[in-house]
Every structure is written in C-alpha cells, then in structure tokens.
Design a protein around this motif. Structure first.
Motif, PDB file in Angstrom:
ATOM      1  N   ILE A 183       0.523   2.617  -5.081  1.00  0.00           N
ATOM      2  CA  ILE A 183       0.908   2.113  -3.871  1.00  0.00           C
ATOM      3  C   ILE A 183       1.484   3.637  -3.456  1.00  0.00           C
ATOM      4  O   ILE A 183       1.318   3.137  -1.615  1.00  0.00           O
ATOM      5  CB  ILE A 183       1.836   0.172  -3.422  1.00  0.00           C
ATOM      6  N   ALA A 184       2.512   4.008  -2.978  1.00  0.00           N
ATOM      7  CA  ALA A 184       3.251   4.627  -3.040  1.00  0.00           C
ATOM      8  C   ALA A 184       1.795   5.911  -2.015  1.00  0.00           C
ATOM      9  O   ALA A 184       1.963   6.422  -0.692  1.00  0.00           O
ATOM     10  CB  ALA A 184       4.093   5.458  -3.052  1.00  0.00           C
ATOM     11  N   ASP A 185       1.194   6.126  -3.101  1.00  0.00           N
ATOM     12  CA  ASP A 185       0.376   7.579  -2.859  1.00  0.00           C
ATOM     13  C   ASP A 185      -0.393   7.194  -1.984  1.00  0.00           C
ATOM     14  O   ASP A 185      -1.042   7.855  -1.009  1.00  0.00           O
ATOM     15  CB  ASP A 185      -0.019   7.864  -3.811  1.00  0.00           C
ATOM     16  N   GLU A 186      -1.111   5.854  -1.997  1.00  0.00           N
ATOM     17  CA  GLU A 186      -1.966   5.361  -0.920  1.00  0.00           C
ATOM     18  C   GLU A 186      -1.978   4.792   0.444  1.00  0.00           C
ATOM     19  O   GLU A 186      -2.498   5.596   1.027  1.00  0.00           O
ATOM     20  CB  GLU A 186      -2.655   4.307  -1.980  1.00  0.00           C
ATOM     21  N   LEU A 187      -0.933   4.629   0.357  1.00  0.00           N
ATOM     22  CA  LEU A 187       0.070   4.619   1.877  1.00  0.00           C
ATOM     23  C   LEU A 187       0.383   6.256   2.310  1.00  0.00           C
ATOM     24  O   LEU A 187      -0.230   6.505   3.624  1.00  0.00           O
ATOM     25  CB  LEU A 187       1.652   4.356   1.927  1.00  0.00           C
ATOM     26  N   GLN A 188       0.299   6.624   1.606  1.00  0.00           N
ATOM     27  CA  GLN A 188       0.157   8.367   2.054  1.00  0.00           C
ATOM     28  C   GLN A 188      -0.704   9.176   2.635  1.00  0.00           C
ATOM     29  O   GLN A 188      -0.857   9.706   3.450  1.00  0.00           O
ATOM     30  CB  GLN A 188       1.108   9.221   1.148  1.00  0.00           C
ATOM     31  N   ARG A 189      -1.222   8.693   1.976  1.00  0.00           N
ATOM     32  CA  ARG A 189      -3.166   9.312   2.124  1.00  0.00           C
ATOM     33  C   ARG A 189      -3.155   8.486   2.894  1.00  0.00           C
ATOM     34  O   ARG A 189      -4.249   8.888   4.116  1.00  0.00           O
ATOM     35  CB  ARG A 189      -3.960   8.749   1.216  1.00  0.00           C
ATOM     36  N   ALA A 190      -3.109   7.299   2.979  1.00  0.00           N
ATOM     37  CA  ALA A 190      -3.253   6.481   5.042  1.00  0.00           C
ATOM     38  C   ALA A 190      -2.589   6.960   6.051  1.00  0.00           C
ATOM     39  O   ALA A 190      -2.648   6.425   7.235  1.00  0.00           O
ATOM     40  CB  ALA A 190      -3.207   4.910   4.977  1.00  0.00           C
ATOM     41  N   GLY A 191      -2.244   7.920   5.305  1.00  0.00           N
ATOM     42  CA  GLY A 191      -1.313   8.300   6.644  1.00  0.00           C
ATOM     43  C   GLY A 191       0.584   8.403   7.033  1.00  0.00           C
ATOM     44  O   GLY A 191       1.044   8.586   7.956  1.00  0.00           O
ATOM     45  N   ARG A 192       0.851   7.103   6.423  1.00  0.00           N
ATOM     46  CA  ARG A 192       2.207   6.365   6.948  1.00  0.00           C
ATOM     47  C   ARG A 192       3.297   7.767   6.004  1.00  0.00           C
ATOM     48  O   ARG A 192       2.731   8.757   5.025  1.00  0.00           O
ATOM     49  CB  ARG A 192       1.556   5.439   5.710  1.00  0.00           C
ATOM     50  N   LYS A 193       3.673   7.987   6.916  1.00  0.00           N
ATOM     51  CA  LYS A 193       5.624   8.335   5.821  1.00  0.00           C
ATOM     52  C   LYS A 193       6.662   7.569   4.915  1.00  0.00           C
ATOM     53  O   LYS A 193       6.152   6.288   4.701  1.00  0.00           O
ATOM     54  CB  LYS A 193       6.241   8.203   7.233  1.00  0.00           C
ATOM     55  N   VAL A 194       6.464   8.585   3.994  1.00  0.00           N
ATOM     56  CA  VAL A 194       6.260   7.255   2.372  1.00  0.00           C
ATOM     57  C   VAL A 194       7.845   7.726   2.254  1.00  0.00           C
ATOM     58  O   VAL A 194       7.981   9.483   1.410  1.00  0.00           O
ATOM     59  CB  VAL A 194       5.271   7.260   1.595  1.00  0.00           C
TER      60      VAL A 194
END
Length: 425
Positions: A183-194
């Motif tokens: 989930i963290a990886d997906e969020l980062q790839r979506a442009g989120r700061k994680v």
C-alpha cells in the motif's frame, strides 16, 4: 424466506479457501455436508483487499492441486478477483454444496444427545460436526494507540482500496508486512508523500537464481516446518507479487522518496512517537534475506543443480538519511499527514461458537485442526499443522487431514454389534 430446520452430518462455516478445500475432501470421502457462507464464495478476496492486489505467490504455487489457472501464466501473479473466480470455479467443479447469503449466529452443543444446534439467519440446523473455516482475517485490528478525537483520517488496510479514496496530503502507513509495504509503495507511485512505520519482519527475495522464493521455501522444508521459532511468533513477511513481482527493499523505497520510521509507539496531541528500532528491524530483515540466499546456494551445491549465479542479489543500497538519522517524533500537521493507514493485522471472532474449544486466551485448542471439543474442527489458521497452513496450498492439505478424521469417526459411529445386526436382518 421462511425459517427451516435442516439436519446434516457435517456443517462447514465459511466458503473461502478453507471451506472449499474442506468440501472437496468431505465430498471425496462421501461425508454428507453443507457449507454456509454469509456473503459470496471467497468474498474477502473481492471486497476485503485493495483494488490492485495480486496473489503474493505465483500461479503455479498459489492454487489447489486439482485445478490450474487457465488464463494466468504459471510464473505470473493472479489478481485478487481472478483468485476469487478461481475458488468459485473450483467449488463448481465438484458441485460443492454451498449456500451463500446465510450467516451462522450461534453453535451450541446439544445436551443429552449428539451434535450441535446451529442458529442461522435462515433457520436452525442440526449438525453432528462443525468445521470452522472462517480463517484468521476476521476482525481488522487497530491498536489502542490510535487517536480517538477524529482530528485525522484513519482507516485499517482492510478498508483501503486505492489512492483516490484518501484526502489530499501525506500518508503514514503503520505496519510493513505484505499489506503495509504494498500500500505504501502504491501511494508513493501515485505521487503521495509516504511515511512507513517498519517493525520486525522477514524479507525474502522475490526470486533467486531463477527460482521463486515459494519454491525455495518448499525445497528447503520451510513450508512444512511444524513449530514456530521462538521469538518469531508475530513477525510479518514483506513480499509482493505487484508489477510482476519484485523483492521488497526498504532502503530502495527510501531512496525513491519514502520516509522510513521505526515501530510506532504512540500518537498524542497530533504527534507520533516511534521506537528507535528502525536500524535493528532492517538489519534483522537483511539477516533473514541473506539466510535464504545462503541456504539456496548450499542446496544448489549439494544437489548439483545447474542454476545461474546471482551475485547482484547481495548488493545493498546505502543507508538513507532516514535510517542514519531516524525520526523519533513526527508532528502530523507539520509533516502534512492527513491520513493514517493501520496495516496492523486482524483478530478472530468466535463469539458465535459457544463450545469448549478455547484456551484461557480465547485461542482454539486443537491438534492439526481437530479441536479439544469433540466434533469441532478448525481450518485456515496460521500454523494449524505447519508454516504453510494459512496459505492456499497449505489449507488444502490440512483439510484433507480434518476430513479424514471426520470420516474415521463416522466409521466408528456406524458400528452395530452382532445382536443389532441380527435384529436388522
């Protein structure tokens, strides 16, 4: 529908992978049974997982022996919906007696007569035996340190589906097992700061020397290990089949922009505190990773296998700043964090099972799924008989043992002495 009363030899509660496996083996042994599922077959795969999830094991491995995936390559990773479809097709293959949309509300042992009375949403069932196939992922667990003031958006990983559902801003993901790290990886790839809170974990290579880690754990006997190593009872595994399957490397994620922190200690007044264990947790994960590489190399040499060497597998990213100078305290507002995702696991709920099959901590008492309460069985739990018990292929083998025990008990109970046989003639 009007209430009805049904009598059945064996009732299986749950039609996920454990329930379908139990039904197959009971069917092959001629045991009359019924499977009840409150939703749809393998429903948790459809709605209890995020949209992009794929199986963590390749298709040749994450399946039952009796059916291959016909549209997924053997070394590919099936999507969650495809896995759910697989179990529906498997149940149809042997005409499993499954009734969906029926919730089991209580199971009580009968007094003065055999079996159990089962209250369901559609009436009463009398069953001689009950197989509990509800699995380990029943109730999402959010730890008590979670703030209760509503000042920040919080969800469990079970309620996460995609980045678009979250409010704008950075995200703190607590838990770095398979769910949390994906989930963290997906969020980062979506442009989120994680920010990713990393606790103790195992970190196997996705593949090594042309073999998936599932294969390595198999030939090394790890899937069939029957006891948990002391101190490893609650260690999660960081592995993923996403994007064709890649080894999880926390330092690599940090070099891509993710901020790693240690195990989450507390959340108070908008400030999150972390334990100073990040380096130790990463080192233990590295040790587990290197152990498997060493064990694989030794196996190849001792068995004379012709598998290409892979020295690059031992290459290591340098420690990023978040590791050399770890964050021990984080102000959520200052960091722009508007969401916390708790990837902190699940607990079981057996409040409906009113029998003497649990210890003082509420955990099932059993031996390979045969419980201390005669006539009650458990399937799909971690370490039911071995390390692989809660996985697709492992639950199938455990179900075979449980079904065999049921068939044996039926044989004893069908015995008639000589006088009875004469009277029956």
């Amino acid at each position: 529908m009007p209430e009805q009363k049904i009598e059945i030899d064996t009732l299986v509660v749950g039609a996920g992978q454990a329930g379908v496996a139990a039904s197959e083996h009971l069917s092959s042994l001629g045991v009359p049974h019924l499977v009840l599922e409150r939703n749809r077959i393998a429903q948790a795969w459809r709605t209890g997982r995020w949209d992009s999830l794929v199986a963590n094991g390749p298709a040749w491995h994450d399946r039952f022996p009796g059916l291959e995936f016909d549209d997924v390559g053997p070394d590919d990773f099936a999507s969650k919906d495809r896995v759910a479809d697989y179990f529906e097709a498997y149940a149809k293959k042997f005409n499993a007696p499954i009734r969906t949309g029926v919730e089991v509300k209580s199971v009580v042992r009968n007094a003065g007569r055999p079996g159990f009375t089962v209250e369901t949403s559609e009436g009463v069932i009398e069953a001689n035996r009950v197989v509990v196939a509800t699995g380990p992922f029943q109730k999402p667990v959010i730890p008590p340190i979670a703030p209760e003031d509503g000042s920040i958006h919080q969800i469990h990983s079970a309620a996460y589906y995609n980045p678009e559902q979250l409010p704008e801003g950075a995200v703190l993901v607590v838990g770095a097992g398979s769910s949390g790290v994906q989930i963290a990886d997906e969020l980062q790839r979506a442009g989120r700061k994680v920010y990713l809170s990393v606790g103790p974990h195992d970190r196997p290579p996705r593949a090594y020397r042309k073999r998936d880690f599932c294969w390595w754990l198999g030939v090394l006997g790890e899937w069939d290990a029957e006891t948990v190593k002391k101190g490893r009872e609650h260690v999660t595994i960081a592995v993923s089949g996403a994007r064709g399957g890649n080894t999880i490397d926390f330092r690599g994620l940090a070099h891509q922009g993710m901020t790693l922190v240690g195990l989450t200690k507390s959340v108070e007044n908008g400030v999150v505190s972390f334990h100073s264990d990040l380096c130790a947790n990463l080192a233990a994960g590295d040790e587990n990773y290197l152990w498997l590489l060493d064990a694989a190399d030794a196996y190849i040499e001792s068995n004379g296998l012709d598998l290409p060497e892979e020295p690059e597998a031992r290459a290591k990213y340098p420690d990023p700043e978040c590791v050399t100078d770890p964050i021990l305290e984080l102000n959520l507002a200052e960091a722009g964090i508007n969401t916390i995702i708790w990837a902190t696991g699940y607990s079981v709920d057996y409040s409906w099972l009113k029998v003497n099959a649990f210890n003082e901590n509420g955990k099932p008492k059993h031996q390979r799924g045969v419980s201390s309460e005669p006539g009650v069985y458990f399937l799909g739990l971690p370490w039911l008989s071995r390390r692989g018990s809660s996985f697709i292929w492992g639950v199938w083998h455990d179900a075979k043992h449980v079904a065999g025990h049921i068939a044996t008990q039926r044989t004893y109970l069908s015995y008639r002495d000589a006088d009875q046989r004469k009277r029956d003639q």
